[in-house]
Motif scaffolding. Sequence first.
Motif, short mmCIF file in Angstrom:
data_model
loop_
_atom_site.label_atom_id
_atom_site.label_comp_id
_atom_site.label_asym_id
_atom_site.label_seq_id
_atom_site.Cartn_x
_atom_site.Cartn_y
_atom_site.Cartn_z
N VAL A 140 47.48 35.24 39.44
CA VAL A 140 47.87 36.27 38.48
C VAL A 140 46.91 36.24 37.30
O VAL A 140 46.29 35.21 37.00
CB VAL A 140 49.32 36.07 37.96
N ARG A 141 46.80 37.37 36.64
CA ARG A 141 46.00 37.47 35.42
C ARG A 141 46.96 37.59 34.25
O ARG A 141 47.59 38.62 34.04
CB ARG A 141 45.07 38.69 35.49
N VAL A 142 47.11 36.50 33.52
CA VAL A 142 48.10 36.43 32.45
C VAL A 142 47.91 37.55 31.43
O VAL A 142 48.89 38.16 30.97
CB VAL A 142 48.02 35.05 31.75
N ALA A 143 46.68 37.86 31.10
CA ALA A 143 46.41 38.87 30.08
C ALA A 143 47.02 40.23 30.40
O ALA A 143 47.33 41.01 29.51
CB ALA A 143 44.90 39.03 29.88
N ASP A 144 47.24 40.50 31.69
CA ASP A 144 47.82 41.79 32.09
C ASP A 144 49.27 41.94 31.63
O ASP A 144 49.78 43.06 31.59
CB ASP A 144 47.77 41.94 33.62
N GLN A 176 47.41 29.50 28.95
CA GLN A 176 48.41 29.90 29.92
C GLN A 176 47.77 30.27 31.26
O GLN A 176 48.37 30.06 32.32
CB GLN A 176 49.23 31.07 29.36
N GLN A 177 46.56 30.80 31.23
CA GLN A 177 45.86 31.13 32.48
C GLN A 177 45.58 29.86 33.29
O GLN A 177 45.64 29.88 34.53
CB GLN A 177 44.56 31.86 32.19
N ALA A 235 48.45 28.60 41.45
CA ALA A 235 47.83 29.39 42.51
C ALA A 235 46.99 28.50 43.44
O ALA A 235 47.04 28.65 44.67
CB ALA A 235 46.97 30.50 41.91
N GLN A 236 46.23 27.58 42.86
CA GLN A 236 45.37 26.70 43.65
C GLN A 236 46.18 25.80 44.58
O GLN A 236 45.73 25.46 45.68
CB GLN A 236 44.50 25.87 42.72
N LEU A 237 47.38 25.45 44.15
CA LEU A 237 48.25 24.60 44.98
C LEU A 237 49.08 25.41 45.98
O LEU A 237 49.81 24.82 46.78
CB LEU A 237 49.18 23.78 44.07
N GLY A 238 48.99 26.72 45.88
CA GLY A 238 49.77 27.56 46.77
C GLY A 238 51.25 27.60 46.43
O GLY A 238 52.08 27.94 47.27
#
Length: 310
Positions: A301-305, A284-285, A292-295
């Motif tokens: 985001v950090r999925v684990a959070d 999922q990350q 995120a890389q594509l804007g």
Amino acid sequence: MDVTLNRRQALVLVGAAATLSAHAAGADLRIGYQKSSVNLMVVRERKLLESRLPGVATKWVEFPAGPQILEALAVGSLDFGFTGDTPPVFAQAAGKDIWYAGLEPPKPASSAILVPSDSRIRTLADLKGRRVGFQKGSSAHFLVVRAVQKGGLQWSDITPVTLTPSDARAAFERGALDAWGIWDPYYAAAEIDGRARVLSTGVGLTSNNSYYLASRALTRDARTLKALFDSLSEADAWVKSNRSETAHFLAVESGLPLSTTIRFLERRTAGPVTRLKDADIADQQRVADTFAQLGLIPHPVRVADAVLKA
């Protein structure tokens, strides 16, 4: 003074305990689902929660797709919902208070990039300069992103057209879209009626994971979550052993043709609901990092959070 403080502390603790056990005490449990939520629909139909949560009234609300479910979850209108891989990423990036609680096995064959049956588009590279429809923030959004990448294209090489599944199908059928990223059972419906050709399934593009998301309050209610997951796993096993009956039930409930629900179930991966493991979080990350890389989301985001720990 000490006695007064202790009494106040006791009242606070009592209030907190009442909040944490709200569902167990009989408050409504509000569940969001969509037409692809087979297990949730079977749980509702077969009343699998009733024996596990006696006295709890369950409210079921249907939505067209995952983004709408997570919006309702974030504003407190739902306690529990079912989505694909992308809606939680967009929700987390927007600061929504949602939690990954569990997931079903991957279903890469249950989504596809469709083109009109007479289209000249034959490869993913042929999507260059084309109008490609999908529900923004849905699993189909990531499917289209990956299709563009695999085709050797840039995101700017296509014209994204963001529409709900029903609006996208209408646009697709009147020729307003050159391609359409979609999931089952909408994919099966378009495929069976003969107007669509499969350019690519999700196989080799995306795991197409399906997640169960919970509100913060529900994450604190272990009893209700266990009842939900036990019921969902029981429903999944029942579907696997009663596919014909399930197809008929889904056709009635969804208003879709029986041939569509049969096709939908034929390629659906069965398996119990589980908590997210490290490998699932890493998968999922990768979805989140791609957006995120594509804007396409405002920040990484950090999925684990946002993952509920077992």
